[in-house]
Scaffold this active site. Structure first.
Site, PDB file in Angstrom:
ATOM      1  N   HIS A  47       1.121  -8.461 -22.349  1.00 46.81           N
ATOM      2  CA  HIS A  47       0.407  -7.988 -23.280  1.00 46.81           C
ATOM      3  C   HIS A  47       0.363  -8.835 -24.822  1.00 46.81           C
ATOM      4  CE1 HIS A  47       0.628  -6.235 -19.761  1.00 46.81           C
ATOM      5  NE2 HIS A  47       1.652  -5.155 -19.619  1.00 46.81           N
ATOM      6  N   ASP A  59       4.112   2.226  -5.703  1.00 45.56           N
ATOM      7  CA  ASP A  59       3.659   3.342  -6.137  1.00 45.56           C
ATOM      8  C   ASP A  59       2.173   2.907  -7.434  1.00 45.56           C
ATOM      9  OD1 ASP A  59       5.110   5.130  -7.781  1.00 45.56           O
ATOM     10  OD2 ASP A  59       5.270   3.540  -9.692  1.00 45.56           O
ATOM     11  N   ASP A  79       8.618  -8.325 -20.389  1.00 49.40           N
ATOM     12  CA  ASP A  79       7.817  -7.522 -19.708  1.00 49.40           C
ATOM     13  C   ASP A  79       6.836  -7.034 -20.530  1.00 49.40           C
ATOM     14  OD1 ASP A  79       7.255  -5.270 -17.622  1.00 49.40           O
ATOM     15  OD2 ASP A  79       8.042  -3.783 -19.291  1.00 49.40           O
ATOM     16  N   HIS A 113      -2.951  -5.896 -17.547  1.00 48.18           N
ATOM     17  CA  HIS A 113      -4.176  -4.577 -17.849  1.00 48.18           C
ATOM     18  C   HIS A 113      -4.540  -4.410 -18.999  1.00 48.18           C
ATOM     19  CE1 HIS A 113      -0.135  -2.262 -18.040  1.00 48.18           C
ATOM     20  NE2 HIS A 113      -0.859  -1.553 -19.204  1.00 48.18           N
ATOM     21  N   LYS A 131       1.582  -9.617 -13.111  1.00 47.85           N
ATOM     22  CA  LYS A 131       2.700  -9.895 -14.077  1.00 47.85           C
ATOM     23  C   LYS A 131       3.299  -8.827 -12.843  1.00 47.85           C
ATOM     24  CE  LYS A 131       4.075  -7.817 -17.303  1.00 47.85           C
ATOM     25  NZ  LYS A 131       4.785  -6.258 -17.152  1.00 47.85           N
ATOM     26  N   THR A 160       0.241   1.198  -5.877  1.00 45.99           N
ATOM     27  CA  THR A 160      -1.587   1.659  -5.244  1.00 45.99           C
ATOM     28  C   THR A 160      -1.600   3.327  -5.652  1.00 45.99           C
ATOM     29  OG1 THR A 160      -0.564  -0.002  -3.204  1.00 45.99           O
ATOM     30  CG2 THR A 160      -2.322   2.056  -2.340  1.00 45.99           C
ATOM     31  N   ALA A 220       0.782  -1.179  -0.161  1.00 45.97           N
ATOM     32  CA  ALA A 220       0.073  -0.203  -0.308  1.00 45.97           C
ATOM     33  C   ALA A 220       0.897   1.228   0.092  1.00 45.97           C
ATOM     34  CB  ALA A 220      -0.861  -0.064   1.049  1.00 45.97           C
ATOM     35  N   SER A 221       2.287   1.106   0.276  1.00 51.59           N
ATOM     36  CA  SER A 221       2.768   2.064   0.488  1.00 51.59           C
ATOM     37  C   SER A 221       3.519   2.478  -0.864  1.00 51.59           C
ATOM     38  CB  SER A 221       4.284   2.259   1.373  1.00 51.59           C
ATOM     39  OG  SER A 221       4.890   1.207   1.173  1.00 51.59           O
TER      40      SER A 221
HETATM   41  C1  BG6 Z   1       3.665  -2.583 -17.513  1.00 50.25           C
HETATM   42  C2  BG6 Z   1       5.576  -2.955 -18.421  1.00 50.25           C
HETATM   43  O1  BG6 Z   1       2.888  -4.101 -17.790  1.00 50.25           O
HETATM   44  O2  BG6 Z   1       2.861  -1.759 -18.847  1.00 50.25           O
HETATM   45  C3  BG6 Z   1       5.744  -1.256 -18.398  1.00 50.25           C
HETATM   46  O3  BG6 Z   1       5.378  -3.487 -17.204  1.00 50.25           O
HETATM   47  C4  BG6 Z   1       5.250  -0.348 -20.057  1.00 50.25           C
HETATM   48  O4  BG6 Z   1       7.035  -1.184 -18.802  1.00 50.25           O
HETATM   49  C5  BG6 Z   1       3.302  -0.869 -19.431  1.00 50.25           C
HETATM   50  O5  BG6 Z   1       5.181   0.381 -19.629  1.00 50.25           O
HETATM   51  C6  BG6 Z   1       2.636  -0.300 -20.516  1.00 50.25           C
HETATM   52  O6  BG6 Z   1       1.241  -0.300 -20.544  1.00 50.25           O
HETATM   53  P1  BG6 Z   1       0.156   0.858 -20.820  1.00 50.25           P
HETATM   54  O7  BG6 Z   1      -1.359   1.179 -20.391  1.00 50.25           O
HETATM   55  O8  BG6 Z   1       0.978   2.436 -20.960  1.00 50.25           O
HETATM   56  O9  BG6 Z   1       0.491   0.890 -22.537  1.00 50.25           O
END
Ligand code: BG6
Length: 526
Positions: free
Chosen positions: A278, A49, A273, A216, A186, A51, A46-47
């Site tokens: 993604h 980034d 990453d 996300h 992730k 969050t 919770a402390s």
């Molecule tokens: C994150 C990665 O999952 O997605 C980051 O760890 C990346 O490195 C980010 O910058 C990109 O997300 P978005 O929503 O800004 O395209």
């Protein structure tokens, strides 16, 4: 927002704008329908980034939009020895700069914020947490329903999962109340073996339906819209195969560099990453077969099937199908920016890739022989996430004054960010007595004719977890198939005798290493 011309996004020569009546449900009902169980949201880390940047603003927005359980408590958990007021003040700072900030509403929201300082290694501390949550349940009426969000470094996932299990906080009651759900960010492991190990540890305490592996990208509105575009319209699907599609491009370009995340990024690099997660989700949405029904398990089954069809990338062909890069110093938006090796916390001799372009094939009936070009990198000239379907060219030009090469093939461009739109390019005639063709576009802007509220990816994700809906979350078999694909590739690159041969330098503010340009041109339109 107008298109930013770039090599990847050539300026449209003309625009035909389609408008359509809004036939949907009232906006609020589309935003959220149904009721949420009373619950306590417990945020570990919770402390940190995540969050303050993402979770707290998302929770506050849900509170304002009434997609909020009644009652609901939020408990911040971290090592930092804050008192409750300090936590509330920090969270206030995270939310107060938002456009929709309302001091009165904040006061109401903040009443539900509590804080618990913890030592993650201590079982006694977790027993204390359990007592704290039980006491809150009794006071607030939150019925023992708990959402545990792990906004902590991945090295703590297993410890927290185990401790929750040991003190009985992973245990669900019967009869629909008293649920316990855990949200894991992730990366899910750093290779196949560690992903399997993480999963095994979580499964000692939690059942698969209690585990929410968040990505996300899946919750971005325009990403969710890909399946709607494909499967709620009859016109695309008949063309969606190797007979009509020449190639597919997927790009996720970022302007930002590694920022303050060197500690994580040095160990990860762009393949871990962005690609293993993604980019694979974006690929699956283009490649998957239609499920019989739009329900979580069927959609996830189809995604996993497309991952299973990925042709392994490796052996002598690897270099022809994969280009890795690392940004050097350069210029972004007119300002000088340092190279990756000059970023704080990065080794001056680092060989971590910040850019990758790859060509993949999906070996199945629908896609056999169709190349998928994927590229993602940091410190590129613009933020741009797009999926581009390149259709085949017309088989023959009947305009004898121009050759086939003068007729640009159609493209369907699914814009994820910054522009949320769908564009179809096609040929038309220039006005005049001669036959001159030009490419024009038909554009649909995602928020066209829409005036209702908008929900961001983290808000959507939190609601889905509260509803127990797994549709937009990774299932473990998908994670493992993707690691099976990427682990050997990453290993081959990392164990290469001359890694410099794989990692090409590019100046910040350019579209990646020159070695990748052919692939980049195929990916986009050139
Ligand atoms: C994150 C990665 O999952 O997605 C980051 O760890 C990346 O490195 C980010 O910058 C990109 O997300 P978005 O929503 O800004 O395209």
């Amino acid at each position: 927002m107008s298109s930013m011309p770039s090599p990847l996004n050539p300026p449209a020569k003309a625009v035909v704008d389609g408008t359509a009546p809004d036939l949907g449900l009232p906006a609020q009902a589309c935003l959220f329908a149904g009721a949420l169980d009373p619950c306590t949201i417990v945020i570990f880390g919770a402390s940190g980034d995540l969050t303050s940047r993402k979770l707290m603003p998302a929770l506050y927005n849900l509170f304002l939009s009434q997609a909020w359980p009644q009652p609901c408590g939020v408990v911040g958990v971290a090592r930092t020895p804050w008192r409750r007021e300090e936590f509330q003040n920090k969270m206030h700072a995270a939310v107060a700069s938002q456009k929709n900030y309302d001091p009165q509403k904040w006061q109401e929201f903040a009443q539900g914020l509590a804080y618990f300082a913890i030592d993650y290694e201590s079982l006694a501390a977790f027993q204390g947490l359990r007592a704290f949550l039980e006491e809150l349940d009794a006071r607030q009426g939150t019925a023992g329903n708990r959402l545990f969000y792990l906004a902590v470094p991945p090295s703590l996932y297993q410890t927290i999962g185990q401790q929750l299990g040991q003190v009985g906080l992973a245990q669900e009651q019967t009869g629909g109340q008293g649920w316990a759900r855990i949200v894991v960010e992730k990366p899910f492991g750093r290779d196949l073996a560690s992903a399997v190990a993480l999963n095994a540890t979580l499964h000692q305490s939690f059942q698969e339906q209690q585990i929410f592996r968040i990505d996300h990208y899946m919750a971005k509105e325009t990403v969710q819209n890909i399946l709607i575009c494909r499967f709620a319209n009859a016109i695309f699907e008949p063309l969606w195969n190797r007979n009509f599609i020449d190639r597919v491009g997927i790009i996720a370009a970022e302007k930002i560099g590694v920022e303050h995340r060197a500690g994580f990024y040095e160990q990860a690099g762009v393949l871990r990453d962005m690609f293993q997660n993604h980019m694979m989700q974006l690929l699956a949405l283009i490649a998957m077969e239609p499920p019989a029904r739009f329900v979580a398990e069927q959609v996830r089954d189809e995604k996993v099937k497309s991952f299973r069809s990925l042709k392994p990338l490796g052996g002598p062909d690897l270099a022809a199908n994969l280009v890795l890069g690392q940004y050097g110093p350069g210029v972004i938006d007119g300002a000088n920016v340092p190279g990756y090796r000059q970023e704080p916390g990065v080794s001056p001799a680092s060989l971590t890739p910040t850019f990758a372009a790859m060509r993949l094939f999906i070996d199945n009936w629908r896609w056999r022989g169709v190349p998928f070009y994927l590229a993602s990198g940091k410190r590129l000239p613009q933020k741009l996430t797009q999926l581009i379907i390149h259709f085949k060219e017309v088989p023959h030009s009947l305009f004898d004054m121009i050759g086939l090469e003068a007729i640009a093939p159609n493209r369907l461009i699914l814009g994820i960010q910054p522009e949320e739109k769908i564009t179809l390019t096609f040929q038309t005639k220039n006005p005049g007595a001669t036959v001159c063709l030009r490419e024009v576009t038909m554009d649909f802007h995602y928020y066209q004719n829409y005036h209702g509220p908008i929900m961001d990816a983290y808000e959507k994700t939190l609601i889905d977890v509260m509803q127990g809906d797994q549709m937009l979350f990774w299932r473990q078999d998908g994670v493992e198939v993707c690691w099976s694909f990427f682990s050997p590739v990453i290993e081959a690159c990392e164990s290469c005798a001359i890694p410099e041969e794989f990692i090409h330098s590019y100046a910040a503010g350019t579209w990646g290493p020159t070695t990748a340009q052919t692939m980049m041109n195929r990916l986009a339109a050139l």
